[in-house]
Design a protein around this motif. Structure first.
Motif, PDB file in Angstrom:
ATOM      1  N   THR A   1       0.825  -1.198   0.000  1.00 36.98           N
ATOM      2  CA  THR A   1       0.000   0.000   0.000  1.00 36.98           C
ATOM      3  C   THR A   1       0.863   1.254   0.000  1.00 36.98           C
ATOM      4  O   THR A   1       2.054   1.203   0.323  1.00 36.98           O
ATOM      5  N   LEU A   2       0.254   2.375  -0.338  1.00 36.29           N
ATOM      6  CA  LEU A   2       1.015   3.621  -0.440  1.00 36.29           C
ATOM      7  C   LEU A   2       1.682   4.006   0.877  1.00 36.29           C
ATOM      8  O   LEU A   2       2.716   4.675   0.883  1.00 36.29           O
ATOM      9  N   ALA A   3       1.086   3.572   1.976  1.00 38.66           N
ATOM     10  CA  ALA A   3       1.656   3.802   3.303  1.00 38.66           C
ATOM     11  C   ALA A   3       1.350   2.589   4.170  1.00 38.66           C
ATOM     12  O   ALA A   3       0.338   1.909   3.969  1.00 38.66           O
ATOM     13  N   LEU A   4       2.222   2.301   5.106  1.00 42.17           N
ATOM     14  CA  LEU A   4       1.983   1.199   6.040  1.00 42.17           C
ATOM     15  C   LEU A   4       0.676   1.441   6.785  1.00 42.17           C
ATOM     16  O   LEU A   4       0.429   2.531   7.304  1.00 42.17           O
ATOM     17  N   GLY A   5      -0.170   0.416   6.819  1.00 41.06           N
ATOM     18  CA  GLY A   5      -1.454   0.543   7.491  1.00 41.06           C
ATOM     19  C   GLY A   5      -2.536   1.163   6.633  1.00 41.06           C
ATOM     20  O   GLY A   5      -3.689   1.258   7.070  1.00 41.06           O
ATOM     21  N   GLY A   6      -2.185   1.579   5.412  1.00 34.57           N
ATOM     22  CA  GLY A   6      -3.167   2.183   4.533  1.00 34.57           C
ATOM     23  C   GLY A   6      -3.906   1.142   3.709  1.00 34.57           C
ATOM     24  O   GLY A   6      -3.637  -0.065   3.797  1.00 34.57           O
ATOM     25  N   THR A   7      -4.828   1.603   2.881  1.00 34.43           N
ATOM     26  CA  THR A   7      -5.617   0.693   2.044  1.00 34.43           C
ATOM     27  C   THR A   7      -5.384   0.903   0.556  1.00 34.43           C
ATOM     28  O   THR A   7      -5.655   0.009  -0.234  1.00 34.43           O
ATOM     29  N   ALA A   8      -4.885   2.079   0.162  1.00 37.40           N
ATOM     30  CA  ALA A   8      -4.663   2.363  -1.261  1.00 37.40           C
ATOM     31  C   ALA A   8      -3.480   1.539  -1.760  1.00 37.40           C
ATOM     32  O   ALA A   8      -2.369   1.632  -1.220  1.00 37.40           O
ATOM     33  N   GLN A   9      -3.716   0.726  -2.783  1.00 34.60           N
ATOM     34  CA  GLN A   9      -2.696  -0.175  -3.294  1.00 34.60           C
ATOM     35  C   GLN A   9      -1.687   0.567  -4.177  1.00 34.60           C
ATOM     36  O   GLN A   9      -2.045   1.436  -4.960  1.00 34.60           O
ATOM     37  N   ALA A  10      -0.429   0.192  -4.040  1.00 36.28           N
ATOM     38  CA  ALA A  10       0.610   0.723  -4.918  1.00 36.28           C
ATOM     39  C   ALA A  10       0.529   0.031  -6.267  1.00 36.28           C
ATOM     40  O   ALA A  10       0.237  -1.169  -6.351  1.00 36.28           O
ATOM     41  N   ASP A  11       0.773   0.793  -7.336  1.00 35.40           N
ATOM     42  CA  ASP A  11       0.769   0.225  -8.670  1.00 35.40           C
ATOM     43  C   ASP A  11       1.698   1.018  -9.574  1.00 35.40           C
ATOM     44  O   ASP A  11       2.471   1.861  -9.088  1.00 35.40           O
ATOM     45  N   ALA A  12       1.621   0.772 -10.860  1.00 28.80           N
ATOM     46  CA  ALA A  12       2.545   1.401 -11.809  1.00 28.80           C
ATOM     47  C   ALA A  12       2.378   2.907 -11.895  1.00 28.80           C
ATOM     48  O   ALA A  12       3.266   3.600 -12.407  1.00 28.80           O
ATOM     49  N   ASP A  13       1.264   3.438 -11.394  1.00 29.52           N
ATOM     50  CA  ASP A  13       1.033   4.879 -11.450  1.00 29.52           C
ATOM     51  C   ASP A  13       1.232   5.570 -10.104  1.00 29.52           C
ATOM     52  O   ASP A  13       0.978   6.782  -9.983  1.00 29.52           O
ATOM     53  N   SER A  14       1.675   4.827  -9.097  1.00 33.28           N
ATOM     54  CA  SER A  14       2.001   5.448  -7.813  1.00 33.28           C
ATOM     55  C   SER A  14       3.226   6.338  -7.980  1.00 33.28           C
ATOM     56  O   SER A  14       4.046   6.136  -8.877  1.00 33.28           O
ATOM     57  N   LEU A  15       3.346   7.324  -7.103  1.00 30.87           N
ATOM     58  CA  LEU A  15       4.423   8.306  -7.225  1.00 30.87           C
ATOM     59  C   LEU A  15       5.507   8.073  -6.181  1.00 30.87           C
ATOM     60  O   LEU A  15       5.204   7.862  -5.000  1.00 30.87           O
ATOM     61  N   TYR A  16       6.751   8.155  -6.632  1.00 34.13           N
ATOM     62  CA  TYR A  16       7.919   7.885  -5.791  1.00 34.13           C
ATOM     63  C   TYR A  16       8.949   8.997  -5.936  1.00 34.13           C
ATOM     64  O   TYR A  16       9.151   9.537  -7.030  1.00 34.13           O
ATOM     65  N   ARG A  17       9.636   9.297  -4.842  1.00 33.73           N
ATOM     66  CA  ARG A  17      10.770  10.215  -4.875  1.00 33.73           C
ATOM     67  C   ARG A  17      11.943   9.435  -5.485  1.00 33.73           C
ATOM     68  O   ARG A  17      12.475   8.545  -4.828  1.00 33.73           O
ATOM     69  N   VAL A  18      12.350   9.786  -6.677  1.00 32.71           N
ATOM     70  CA  VAL A  18      13.409   9.000  -7.326  1.00 32.71           C
ATOM     71  C   VAL A  18      14.803   9.544  -7.019  1.00 32.71           C
ATOM     72  O   VAL A  18      15.806   8.937  -7.400  1.00 32.71           O
ATOM     73  N   TYR A  19      14.886  10.680  -6.346  1.00 27.44           N
ATOM     74  CA  TYR A  19      16.163  11.262  -5.938  1.00 27.44           C
ATOM     75  C   TYR A  19      17.207  11.184  -7.048  1.00 27.44           C
ATOM     76  O   TYR A  19      17.026  11.763  -8.112  1.00 27.44           O
ATOM     77  N   SER A  20      18.298  10.460  -6.858  1.00 28.09           N
ATOM     78  CA  SER A  20      19.406  10.519  -7.814  1.00 28.09           C
ATOM     79  C   SER A  20      19.101   9.877  -9.159  1.00 28.09           C
ATOM     80  O   SER A  20      19.906  10.003 -10.093  1.00 28.09           O
ATOM     81  N   MET A  21      17.975   9.211  -9.289  1.00 24.64           N
ATOM     82  CA  MET A  21      17.560   8.750 -10.614  1.00 24.64           C
ATOM     83  C   MET A  21      17.108   9.925 -11.477  1.00 24.64           C
ATOM     84  O   MET A  21      16.786   9.764 -12.654  1.00 24.64           O
ATOM     85  N   THR A  22      17.116  11.140 -10.911  1.00 26.30           N
ATOM     86  CA  THR A  22      16.965  12.364 -11.686  1.00 26.30           C
ATOM     87  C   THR A  22      18.196  12.595 -12.563  1.00 26.30           C
ATOM     88  O   THR A  22      18.100  13.174 -13.648  1.00 26.30           O
ATOM     89  N   LYS A  23      19.354  12.168 -12.089  1.00 25.95           N
ATOM     90  CA  LYS A  23      20.617  12.474 -12.769  1.00 25.95           C
ATOM     91  C   LYS A  23      20.680  11.966 -14.215  1.00 25.95           C
ATOM     92  O   LYS A  23      21.113  12.712 -15.104  1.00 25.95           O
ATOM     93  N   PRO A  24      20.286  10.716 -14.518  1.00 26.51           N
ATOM     94  CA  PRO A  24      20.303  10.300 -15.923  1.00 26.51           C
ATOM     95  C   PRO A  24      19.389  11.142 -16.811  1.00 26.51           C
ATOM     96  O   PRO A  24      19.714  11.374 -17.986  1.00 26.51           O
ATOM     97  N   ILE A  25      18.269  11.624 -16.281  1.00 28.58           N
ATOM     98  CA  ILE A  25      17.371  12.471 -17.066  1.00 28.58           C
ATOM     99  C   ILE A  25      18.062  13.794 -17.384  1.00 28.58           C
ATOM    100  O   ILE A  25      18.037  14.279 -18.526  1.00 28.58           O
ATOM    101  N   THR A  26      18.714  14.384 -16.387  1.00 24.80           N
ATOM    102  CA  THR A  26      19.457  15.626 -16.610  1.00 24.80           C
ATOM    103  C   THR A  26      20.595  15.403 -17.599  1.00 24.80           C
ATOM    104  O   THR A  26      20.827  16.229 -18.492  1.00 24.80           O
TER     105      THR A  26
END
Length: 436
Positions: free
Chosen positions: A84-109
């Motif tokens: 789930t999007l958060a521990l104890g939550g009900t909303a399921q994570a999937d391919a459209d959930s949003l994540y902080r990608v941090y240094s995976m920004t670097k290849p895009i730049t």
């Protein structure tokens, strides 16, 4: 924010944004005999090692969720998602959930800069002082992480290639120690953010406002190494964002949106999460004594705020589907869905080893390997990881793209950056054995 005192084994200052070790198993994929045919037979059940890894981490509540995307060539990806999007939550994570990608920004730049190089608006070995004159007379610490007044002149100019490959001699507030780290903090040279919360041990220094101001202030700080001499993780990709602005005549974030995100169909990649997407946003956790504790709750995240400047080294939030599209575009040598986003030569060069001949990697995270435009290069593979547990790569020889997203810090609290590619390799071997 600064990270000066958060130096526990669970959450070290150095670990926060660096992305950890990336893809030590990546080279094992090169030239894999399964090729593109493997995915044609690869059902979700076929990726047993990847699925087992995802199930284990989520079922043991080490993370709230985990989403993997795996794809061959230009085929749609297979998605394996649990939690789930958060521990104890009900909303399921999937391919459209949003994540902080941090240094995976670097290849895009890095790829954004390669587009401008391909168009003749930048040169790979062009001194950045041509675009930002403040970098024409840089000074260098005589002693690494030593005095910031005992300096010598830079022996060569900083180039675009050096910014892409972390060989410009620039420092990083999450890596450096001593006076130079303190100077970065005092001057607001902080190209990363973690939380609005007053977390014990996390400093509260204020970042400068504006990418132009960041670049000008950074030019006044001494370099930690002579340019072009050694790979050292740095703010180089953040400074590259300002170089892109000057060369393109567009704001950096606007350039990424217009030239990469929109043409590649990346509709869920942002520097600021919009309100209409908050219900897809994950919570980020800090691992303290093996227990995940929320450090950036989705509904009160710092990523709901406009950042001080668009951070080309660690600033993006993205979805597994979106980042897979970026990887798919690279694997298509600049094309996706029949649309050309960037030139084939730009992709080939950007994903090759661009380390200057004068630079050494000895004793670094990338020793014995190459480095391209913002990402590590191994035999046929290119990619990088993020500080909150994300990792992604393309392997051109195998025709494979793979991406794993979850949210926890520091990245080395769990061995996911190494375990995910190893699981992919094991599954490919199993598929090949079943086929034969």
């Amino acid at each position: 924010m600064a990270y000066r005192e958060f130096d526990t084994p669970q959450m070290s200052r150095r670990a926060l944004l660096r992305g950890g070790a990336w893809l030590t198993a990546g080279a094992a994929l090169a030239g894999h005999p399964m090729g593109r045919m493997a995915f044609a037979q690869g059902t979700p059940a076929g990726w047993t090692n990847v699925r087992s890894m995802v199930d284990k981490y989520v079922s043991e509540r080490k993370v709230a969720n985990m989403v993997a995307t795996l794809g061959w060539g230009q085929r749609d990806p297979l998605t394996i998602a649990e939690g789930t999007l958060a521990l104890g939550g009900t909303a399921q994570a999937d391919a459209d959930s949003l994540y902080r990608v941090y240094s995976m920004t670097k290849p895009i730049t890095g790829m954004a800069a390669m587009m401008l190089i391909d168009e003749g608006k930048l040169g790979l070995d062009q001194p950045i002082a041509d675009l930002i004159p403040a970098y024409s007379k840089m000074m260098v610490q005589k002693t690494y992480d030593g005095s910031i007044t005992d300096l010598v002149p830079a022996e060569r100019p900083i180039t675009v290639r050096m910014l892409m490959t972390h060989t410009a001699g620039l420092g990083y507030g999450i890596v450096q120690k001593g006076p130079i780290q303190k100077l970065y903090e005092e001057q607001g040279l902080i190209p990363g953010q973690v939380s609005r919360l007053p977390i014990p041990g996390l400093g509260r220094a204020v970042a400068v406002q504006g990418l132009d101001v960041f670049a000008e202030r950074l030019a006044r700080a001494p370099l930690v190494l002579q340019p072009g001499t050694k790979w050292s993780y740095s703010v180089g990709l953040d400074l590259l964002g300002r170089v892109i602005e000057v060369a393109s005549g567009q704001k950096f974030d606007a350039f990424l949106k217009q030239r990469i995100f929109e043409p590649a169909g990346m509709t869920s990649t942002f520097f600021t999460v919009p309100q209409n997407a908050v219900d897809r946003f994950t919570t980020n956790y800090g691992i303290a004594n093996g227990v995940p504790l929320p450090i950036d709750p989705a509904k009160a995240s710092i990523y709901l705020d406009v950042p001080p400047f668009p951070m080309g080294g660690a600033g993006l939030v993205s979805s597994p589907r979106d980042y897979d599209r970026f990887l798919r575009m690279l694997l298509g040598y600049g094309k996706i869905d029949g649309k050309r986003v960037m030139g084939e030569l730009a992709v080939r060069v950007g994903t090759s080893n661009l380390l200057p001949e004068t630079a050494t990697t000895q004793g670094t995270w990338v020793e014995g390997q190459g480095f391209g435009a913002g990402g590590r290069v191994t035999d046929g593979a290119y990619g990088w990881g993020g500080a909150a547990g994300t990792v992604a790569f393309v392997n051109f020889k195998a025709g494979l793209r793979a991406n794993l997203m979850t949210q926890y810090m520091p990245s080395e609290a769990y061995p996911i950056h190494e375990a995910f590619p190893q699981a992919v390799v094991a599954d490919l071997a199993a598929m090949q054995g079943a086929k034969s």
